[in-house]
Write a protein that holds these residues in place. Structure first.
Motif, PDB file in Angstrom:
ATOM      1  N   UNK A 214      38.970  35.054  44.707  1.00 22.38           N
ATOM      2  CA  UNK A 214      40.434  35.085  44.741  1.00 22.38           C
ATOM      3  C   UNK A 214      41.063  34.389  43.525  1.00 22.38           C
ATOM      4  N   UNK A 215      40.541  33.234  43.104  1.00 21.76           N
ATOM      5  CA  UNK A 215      41.135  32.645  41.899  1.00 21.76           C
ATOM      6  C   UNK A 215      41.081  33.575  40.693  1.00 21.76           C
ATOM      7  N   UNK A 216      40.031  34.369  40.607  1.00 22.33           N
ATOM      8  CA  UNK A 216      39.933  35.274  39.465  1.00 22.33           C
ATOM      9  C   UNK A 216      40.827  36.496  39.623  1.00 22.33           C
ATOM     10  N   UNK A 217      41.299  36.728  40.841  1.00 27.24           N
ATOM     11  CA  UNK A 217      42.156  37.890  41.076  1.00 27.24           C
ATOM     12  C   UNK A 217      43.636  37.544  40.939  1.00 27.24           C
ATOM     13  N   UNK A 218      43.923  36.332  40.451  1.00 29.29           N
ATOM     14  CA  UNK A 218      45.315  35.882  40.352  1.00 29.29           C
ATOM     15  C   UNK A 218      46.271  36.909  39.759  1.00 29.29           C
ATOM     16  N   UNK A 219      45.955  37.524  38.596  1.00 26.88           N
ATOM     17  CA  UNK A 219      46.911  38.487  38.028  1.00 26.88           C
ATOM     18  C   UNK A 219      47.198  39.649  38.980  1.00 26.88           C
ATOM     19  N   UNK A 220      46.160  40.164  39.642  1.00 31.99           N
ATOM     20  CA  UNK A 220      46.360  41.284  40.573  1.00 31.99           C
ATOM     21  C   UNK A 220      47.220  40.828  41.748  1.00 31.99           C
ATOM     22  N   UNK A 221      46.939  39.631  42.275  1.00 32.11           N
ATOM     23  CA  UNK A 221      47.711  39.123  43.407  1.00 32.11           C
ATOM     24  C   UNK A 221      49.178  38.982  43.030  1.00 32.11           C
ATOM     25  N   UNK A 222      49.413  38.484  41.827  1.00 34.92           N
ATOM     26  CA  UNK A 222      50.786  38.287  41.375  1.00 34.92           C
ATOM     27  C   UNK A 222      51.549  39.614  41.345  1.00 34.92           C
ATOM     28  N   UNK A 223      50.955  40.615  40.695  1.00 34.96           N
ATOM     29  CA  UNK A 223      51.626  41.919  40.610  1.00 34.96           C
ATOM     30  C   UNK A 223      51.810  42.506  42.008  1.00 34.96           C
ATOM     31  N   UNK A 224      50.779  42.407  42.836  1.00 32.60           N
ATOM     32  CA  UNK A 224      50.868  42.971  44.186  1.00 32.60           C
ATOM     33  C   UNK A 224      52.020  42.320  44.943  1.00 32.60           C
ATOM     34  N   UNK A 225      52.145  40.993  44.828  1.00 28.80           N
ATOM     35  CA  UNK A 225      53.221  40.308  45.542  1.00 28.80           C
ATOM     36  C   UNK A 225      54.580  40.744  45.000  1.00 28.80           C
ATOM     37  N   UNK A 226      54.698  40.850  43.680  1.00 29.00           N
ATOM     38  CA  UNK A 226      55.990  41.238  43.090  1.00 29.00           C
ATOM     39  C   UNK A 226      56.401  42.628  43.564  1.00 29.00           C
ATOM     40  N   UNK A 227      55.494  43.603  43.452  1.00 34.10           N
ATOM     41  CA  UNK A 227      55.906  44.958  43.827  1.00 34.10           C
ATOM     42  C   UNK A 227      56.165  45.051  45.328  1.00 34.10           C
ATOM     43  N   UNK A 228      55.468  44.241  46.128  1.00 30.42           N
ATOM     44  CA  UNK A 228      55.677  44.300  47.568  1.00 30.42           C
ATOM     45  C   UNK A 228      57.029  43.705  47.948  1.00 30.42           C
TER      46      UNK A 228
END
Lengths: 302, 281
Positions: A214-228
């Motif tokens: 999960x720490x390495x997925x930070x950029x994906x999590x960020x974008x996912x949260x923004x678009x959601x």
């Protein structure tokens, strides 16, 4: 004549690096200012007026905003928007688990990935119709299922207790697919060395996921949260298709209520509608400014 | 790789994974499959309460009915008329803006960039009243031009974010080398940068196509009636007319959903590249 032409050309030659960016920006910026930037300010202005869209505008100051507080339909819409926001964010972890499930190399997995993703490509109008059919009282698959489990079928969209949740579930379907694809790309880029190292240290399963992946997925999590978040606040299509805000206005969200007051048979109350839009805009600004702030930090760090 | 590759686990686990994949897929696509099957059912099946079983025969006639008895062909044509100019317009404008913002250092560069980015995330609703008013005043209300002009402007925000970051990732030496050769800035854009942007242009075109095709909000705000409305808004109208004729609603839905779905499967790589830009560092 030739001389002025010469001078002009050399002026361009000397200054082209200063002038070129503005030339390239001008056409797009013109359109963007006319259709996006100015309308934002105009909406704020209109929200201080009483206006039916055609006749003269009457300045009424903050009356539209004052009226909002006493308007039960507005309060319901605001509450529903928060429910949307909260439940919509479930798409982020759901998308992550789906991505983990699909992040394998077996035969045909690419086809599976695209089939799992493709609800996102379908128009929300069609998604809304599909779920209306799914929930339809009497014969809908979901209705039958609840009938089997509890004895009496539940007509989700006709029941004011459940209707909003039914619509959100429809919205989650494409949104989960979207988050899934973001995470699949993210998982592709997780460093294999770190995973191996963690495996040697005995990390696996949940621990591995939480502390290494999960720490390495930070950029994906960020974008996912923004678009959601943006998707949740913009929700309009599904409400309009599935319930038109009903039953008894229980599924209204700000964007839909705004549309109703400004452009439907409830009367052309442009000023009041604009005031609702401004409130929605301010809520969104909280998130946008956080997003811009992060981008700004990334840009200036480089 | 995470999770552990399935090839490295026990045969039983591997087998159950391969079994689980199609089962989960069917559950996931259930709403879609239901509608797809319904669209092929003869009306008599539905009247007799056969909602879940297989159709008694495959009634492709539902699709013919949809085209024959409704203006759906017209709606679809309108959708193309709005979508294609929007794709071309927004991609062209944002190529130029993206180039300017990525290549030149000038005052307000970041500010301009962030205005485009922020505008892209604004809730549409705040634009609704003024844009509708503007379109009315321009005499473009209920025209395809009016709808396309708005879409071009709004999508330019999103496309600029994308293009600028893409051009920024190109090696700056290319542009420096061209400048040393004495190539003008416009030629640099046209002959040096634009050819390298092909993947970005492809990715954006597919994305914008899908977004605009699926737009429903602006279609209802700026157009009315089958002469101008795109298929999303048209489908909503038809849904009102086809009360309880679920086989027609389903067939219409499938028809309306088709173009972006086909586009997606044909250009999947570009589509996903566009969507996931920024999901990795």
């Amino acid at each position: 004549m030739a001389a002025t032409g010469e001078i002009r050309r050399s002026y361009w030659r000397r200054n082209q690096r200063a002038l070129a960016p503005w030339l390239f920006i001008a056409p797009g910026a013109f359109m963007f200012v006319i259709y996006v930037v100015i309308p934002i300010f105009r909406s704020v202005t209109i929200s201080f007026y009483k206006w039916d869209g055609m006749g003269p505008k009457v300045w009424i100051g903050l009356s539209n905003y004052a009226e909002l507080w006493g308007d039960p339909a507005f309060v319901v819409s605001l509450k529903n928007n928060f429910i949307w926001l909260l439940l919509y964010l479930l798409a982020v972890p759901a998308g992550l688990f789906m991505a983990i499930f699909l992040n394998q190399t077996v035969r045909g997995i690419r086809v599976y990935k695209s089939l799992f993703f493709f609800p996102f490509v379908i128009s929300q109008v069609v998604v809304g119709l599909m779920f209306s059919w799914f929930y339809a009282p009497g014969f809908g698959l979901f209705y039958k299922l609840t009938q089997m489990l509890s004895g009496t079928g539940i007509a989700i969209l006709a029941d004011e207790r459940f209707a909003t949740y039914g619509i959100i579930a429809a919205g989650l379907w494409p949104q989960i697919a979207y988050c899934m694809i973001l995470y699949l790309t993210g998982l592709n880029n997780v460093s294999p060395d770190q995973i191996e190292a963690a495996r040697l240290d005995g990390a696996k399963g949940w621990k591995m996921l939480w502390y290494v992946i999960i720490p390495q997925l930070r950029p994906a999590t960020f974008i996912a949260a923004v678009v959601t978040v943006i998707g949740a606040l913009r929700s309009f299509d599904l409400v309009s298709i599935m319930t038109q805000g009903g039953p008894y206005g229980s599924t209204r969200v700000l964007s839909y209520y705004m549309y109703e007051t400004a452009l439907s048979e409830y009367g052309y109350r442009m000023g009041y509608g604009a005031a609702i839009a401004v409130v929605l805009f301010l809520i969104m600004m909280l998130f946008i400014s956080g997003f811009i702030w992060k981008m700004y930090r990334d840009e200036t760090e480089r | 790789m995470f999770p552990r590759p399935i090839a490295q686990v026990s045969p039983i686990a591997r087998f159950s994974y391969k079994l689980a994949l199609p089962v989960v897929l069917v559950l996931w696509l259930l709403p879609f499959l239901g509608v797809a099957v319904t669209s092929l059912k003869p009306a008599a099946d539905l009247a007799q309460g056969n909602y879940f079983g297989w159709p008694s025969h495959l009634a492709f006639g539902n699709y013919a009915d949809v085209f024959r008895n409704s203006p759906i062909a017209h709606y679809i044509l309108n959708s193309f008329k709005v979508t294609i100019p929007t794709v071309i317009g927004a991609v062209a404008l944002s190529c130029m803006i993206g180039f300017a913002l990525a290549v030149y250092n000038f005052r307000f560069n970041l500010l301009i960039f962030f205005i485009f980015v922020a505008g892209n995330f604004v809730p549409f609703q705040i634009l609704m009243v003024p844009v509708r008013d503007l379109t009315l005043k321009l005499g473009l209300y209920n025209t395809i031009t009016g709808l396309a002009l708005f879409h071009i402007s709004f999508q330019t925000g999103f496309c600029t974010l994308f293009m600028r970051n893409f051009i920024k990732s190109l090696p700056p030496e290319l542009i420096e080398a061209a400048r040393v050769e004495g190539v003008t800035e416009i030629q640099i854009f046209w002959h040096v940068v634009l050819p390298l942007m092909r993947p970005a242009i492809a990715a954006l075109s597919v994305l914008v196509f899908t977004f605009i095709w699926n737009d429903y909000f602006w279609a209802t705000v700026l157009t009315t009636g089958p002469n101008t409305q795109p298929v999303t808004a048209g489908l909503y109208t038809l849904n009102g007319q086809w009360v309880a004729a679920w086989q027609l609603v389903s067939a219409g839905s499938i028809v309306a959903a088709m173009p972006p779905v086909l586009m997606f499967f044909a250009m999947q790589r570009h589509f996903i590249a566009g969507l996931t830009l920024g999901a990795v560092k």
